[in-house]
Design a protein around this motif. Sequence first.
Motif, mmCIF file in Angstrom:
data_model
loop_
_atom_site.group_PDB
_atom_site.id
_atom_site.type_symbol
_atom_site.label_atom_id
_atom_site.label_comp_id
_atom_site.label_asym_id
_atom_site.label_seq_id
_atom_site.Cartn_x
_atom_site.Cartn_y
_atom_site.Cartn_z
ATOM 1 N N ASN A 94 14.641 3.354 -14.081
ATOM 2 C CA ASN A 94 13.478 2.531 -14.447
ATOM 3 C C ASN A 94 12.487 2.459 -13.288
ATOM 4 O O ASN A 94 11.268 2.532 -13.492
ATOM 5 C CB ASN A 94 13.928 1.128 -14.841
ATOM 6 N N ALA A 95 13.013 2.299 -12.069
ATOM 7 C CA ALA A 95 12.131 2.269 -10.896
ATOM 8 C C ALA A 95 11.406 3.606 -10.729
ATOM 9 O O ALA A 95 10.221 3.641 -10.360
ATOM 10 C CB ALA A 95 12.940 1.937 -9.642
ATOM 11 N N LEU A 96 12.096 4.715 -11.010
ATOM 12 C CA LEU A 96 11.472 6.034 -10.931
ATOM 13 C C LEU A 96 10.370 6.173 -11.974
ATOM 14 O O LEU A 96 9.275 6.679 -11.675
ATOM 15 C CB LEU A 96 12.534 7.114 -11.125
ATOM 16 N N MET A 97 10.613 5.706 -13.182
ATOM 17 C CA MET A 97 9.600 5.786 -14.230
ATOM 18 C C MET A 97 8.399 4.901 -13.893
ATOM 19 O O MET A 97 7.251 5.246 -14.190
ATOM 20 C CB MET A 97 10.208 5.388 -15.569
ATOM 21 N N GLY A 98 8.668 3.743 -13.249
ATOM 22 C CA GLY A 98 7.560 2.903 -12.809
ATOM 23 C C GLY A 98 6.736 3.573 -11.730
ATOM 24 O O GLY A 98 5.493 3.486 -11.733
ATOM 25 N N ALA A 99 7.405 4.253 -10.800
ATOM 26 C CA ALA A 99 6.676 4.980 -9.755
ATOM 27 C C ALA A 99 5.858 6.115 -10.358
ATOM 28 O O ALA A 99 4.749 6.417 -9.905
ATOM 29 C CB ALA A 99 7.664 5.524 -8.722
ATOM 30 N N ASN A 100 6.384 6.739 -11.393
ATOM 31 C CA ASN A 100 5.650 7.805 -12.081
ATOM 32 C C ASN A 100 4.373 7.244 -12.726
ATOM 33 O O ASN A 100 3.309 7.872 -12.681
ATOM 34 C CB ASN A 100 6.554 8.430 -13.141
ATOM 35 N N ALA A 101 4.478 6.064 -13.312
ATOM 36 C CA ALA A 101 3.302 5.428 -13.914
ATOM 37 C C ALA A 101 2.283 5.040 -12.846
ATOM 38 O O ALA A 101 1.067 5.129 -13.076
ATOM 39 C CB ALA A 101 3.727 4.202 -14.717
ATOM 40 N N ASN A 102 2.755 4.629 -11.683
ATOM 41 C CA ASN A 102 1.822 4.273 -10.601
ATOM 42 C C ASN A 102 1.036 5.494 -10.115
ATOM 43 O O ASN A 102 -0.108 5.357 -9.675
ATOM 44 C CB ASN A 102 2.594 3.650 -9.435
ATOM 45 N N VAL A 103 1.635 6.666 -10.191
ATOM 46 C CA VAL A 103 0.899 7.887 -9.845
ATOM 47 C C VAL A 103 -0.257 8.082 -10.816
ATOM 48 O O VAL A 103 -1.376 8.436 -10.423
ATOM 49 C CB VAL A 103 1.835 9.112 -9.860
ATOM 50 N N GLY A 104 0.001 7.831 -12.107
ATOM 51 C CA GLY A 104 -1.063 7.931 -13.092
ATOM 52 C C GLY A 104 -2.187 6.946 -12.830
ATOM 53 O O GLY A 104 -3.374 7.284 -12.961
ATOM 54 N N ALA A 105 -1.844 5.712 -12.423
ATOM 55 C CA ALA A 105 -2.875 4.723 -12.105
ATOM 56 C C ALA A 105 -3.678 5.151 -10.884
ATOM 57 O O ALA A 105 -4.903 4.971 -10.830
ATOM 58 C CB ALA A 105 -2.219 3.365 -11.870
ATOM 59 N N ALA A 106 -3.002 5.729 -9.885
ATOM 60 C CA ALA A 106 -3.708 6.184 -8.688
ATOM 61 C C ALA A 106 -4.621 7.365 -8.998
ATOM 62 O O ALA A 106 -5.722 7.474 -8.443
ATOM 63 C CB ALA A 106 -2.691 6.565 -7.604
ATOM 64 N N ARG A 107 -4.210 8.255 -9.899
ATOM 65 C CA ARG A 107 -5.068 9.374 -10.295
ATOM 66 C C ARG A 107 -6.309 8.876 -11.032
ATOM 67 O O ARG A 107 -7.410 9.408 -10.873
ATOM 68 C CB ARG A 107 -4.290 10.336 -11.180
ATOM 69 N N GLY B 84 -12.040 7.220 0.931
ATOM 70 C CA GLY B 84 -10.783 7.755 1.444
ATOM 71 C C GLY B 84 -9.576 6.963 0.991
ATOM 72 O O GLY B 84 -8.472 7.499 0.884
ATOM 73 N N GLY B 85 -9.774 5.687 0.711
ATOM 74 C CA GLY B 85 -8.653 4.862 0.264
ATOM 75 C C GLY B 85 -8.094 5.303 -1.071
ATOM 76 O O GLY B 85 -6.905 5.135 -1.343
ATOM 77 N N VAL B 86 -8.947 5.876 -1.936
ATOM 78 C CA VAL B 86 -8.477 6.353 -3.235
ATOM 79 C C VAL B 86 -7.481 7.496 -3.054
ATOM 80 O O VAL B 86 -6.408 7.519 -3.670
ATOM 81 C CB VAL B 86 -9.673 6.780 -4.103
ATOM 82 N N GLN B 87 -7.832 8.451 -2.207
ATOM 83 C CA GLN B 87 -6.911 9.561 -1.924
ATOM 84 C C GLN B 87 -5.649 9.055 -1.244
ATOM 85 O O GLN B 87 -4.538 9.502 -1.542
ATOM 86 C CB GLN B 87 -7.611 10.599 -1.041
ATOM 87 N N GLY B 88 -5.824 8.115 -0.331
ATOM 88 C CA GLY B 88 -4.659 7.548 0.351
ATOM 89 C C GLY B 88 -3.722 6.835 -0.614
ATOM 90 O O GLY B 88 -2.490 6.954 -0.507
ATOM 91 N N ASN B 89 -4.287 6.094 -1.577
ATOM 92 C CA ASN B 89 -3.449 5.412 -2.563
ATOM 93 C C ASN B 89 -2.672 6.407 -3.414
ATOM 94 O O ASN B 89 -1.513 6.158 -3.777
ATOM 95 C CB ASN B 89 -4.317 4.525 -3.458
ATOM 96 N N LEU B 90 -3.292 7.538 -3.753
ATOM 97 C CA LEU B 90 -2.581 8.559 -4.521
ATOM 98 C C LEU B 90 -1.432 9.141 -3.700
ATOM 99 O O LEU B 90 -0.323 9.342 -4.219
ATOM 100 C CB LEU B 90 -3.548 9.662 -4.940
ATOM 101 N N GLU B 91 -1.670 9.409 -2.433
ATOM 102 C CA GLU B 91 -0.605 9.939 -1.577
ATOM 103 C C GLU B 91 0.537 8.942 -1.429
ATOM 104 O O GLU B 91 1.713 9.325 -1.410
ATOM 105 C CB GLU B 91 -1.177 10.317 -0.217
ATOM 106 N N VAL B 92 0.196 7.659 -1.323
ATOM 107 C CA VAL B 92 1.238 6.626 -1.247
ATOM 108 C C VAL B 92 2.058 6.606 -2.529
ATOM 109 O O VAL B 92 3.297 6.534 -2.502
ATOM 110 C CB VAL B 92 0.595 5.250 -0.986
#
Length: 537
Positions: free
Chosen positions: A337-350, A394-402
């Motif tokens: 579940n934590a992995l799926m949540g992290a996957n969703a956060n990547v979508g939000a960062a994109r 630059g923060g947008v790219q940084g958030n995606l990398e995080v």
Amino acid sequence: MSDGILNYSLDMLPRSAMSRRPERRQTPSSIWRRAALPALVAVTLGGCSLAPHYERPDAPIPQQYPNADAVSNGSQRSAAATVATAGVSADLGWADFFTDERLKSLIRLALANNRDMRIAVQRVEEARAQYGVAESDQFPTIGLGANGQVTRSPENMRMGGADSPSVARSYMAGIGLTAFELDFFGRVRNLSEAAFQQYLATAQARRTVHINLVAQVAEAYFRLRTAQDLEALMRRTIESRKNTLDLVQARYDAGIASALDLNQARGQLDTVRADIAGIRRSETQALNALQLLLGIQLPDTLPKPGTFSRDQVLAAIPVGLPSELLERRPDIMGAENALMGANANVGAARAAFFPNISITGLLGFASPQLGGLFGSGQRYWQFAPQIQVPIFAGGVQGNLEVAEARKNIAVSEYEKAIQTAFREVADALAGEATYAEQLDALRAVEASAAESLKLAQLRYETGVDSFLQVQNAEVTLYSVQQSFLQMGMDSLMNRVELYKALGGGWLEDTAAEVSSTEAGRVQGEVPGADPEAITAK
């Protein structure tokens, strides 16, 4: 609706519009149609998501357990013979796995009163509320509001000229829509999905606490019972050593035994007296540990304890395949579940790389006079869309990398959870493969040591051997008896660990056979709580 929105709206409103009827009258239905159009577009395009397609990582473990044949689930006291519906250990209720009625009562008390259990339940409620907050961001925030403003301006700043009134008044009231984001690229929806997965992970963590608590109560109870049995052994040993000391004392008084024999007999007795003081301390500490797990003092109405033996638990339970752990162990399911949540956060960062579109709207009345605010000619509306496009951010790219780094961490944590679970099962199976043989060997050693002591005492009484032979035989028998009790406790605790490692301990009563899709449900009940069944979205 904030005061800032109302003030901005009044500043943008021409004075003439506040004092005369608009040339083109807008009906409420036409206004609401215009306001609802962007929302309908957002709903239509809301299916767009930039989250990566989720695929479950491969389990980095073998397809079979080592020593899997060490557990034969077909004996008379096995789960298969006792509870036929328990196809896997996770569905085997702890009330069927444990046989001691006092232990069952203690587990029920712990589940109702243990503070860690209560904290875990409230963690779920906290995560549920946080998910509700995140989900609400997908819908517009509409509120009622009113505002009034009185401004005194110098002559050179009056909109009507120096001869116009120095004090200007404005009043406004109505319904407002505040900065509603049109989620074209799924940013808000992915954040809501991440919060939902966190909610599920928290629910699985609570399930883990539940399972661990059942095992901890059982292990604390077994330690207490073992300490009580060791104390009983030491009391019997003290009586035996006293009899030996009396015999040596009589022989010493008759001039047959030496002072060395007498001192050795006294030393043997004092050694056991020291041991019994230590075991009393251990017994008290075991009781304290059990009461901490229970969360209350031991009641006087507990059932009578059963005979402390290997029959405290079932002789064998179904082991199954390592792949079943993915759907049975709550810590593994929570890690996923934590992995799926992290996957969703990547979508939000994109989604943050794309335009952010929001709308603010107001429908109500505006007037320079409070008394005429709700007059038929004072209708007022405002529609203010806003679009923001990141250019140099630059923060947008940084958030995606995080977000991507955290997803990689979540993958490793998920794989580690699987490997840890496999190791726990494998360790417990290694114990099942060896404890029975070790206990049988200790029984044989104990029988030999008891017979050796009898022979040594007989040879000493007849003057064939010295007291040293009796002393050695007593030490050997006493040591073997302690080892047997300790090893018996370890054997019981190993079986509890196997039951826990296979996901058992969540259900009190054995469940009927369920499909693999239902295996991951967070189901069951904790006394004093009313959790809902939680399934993946």
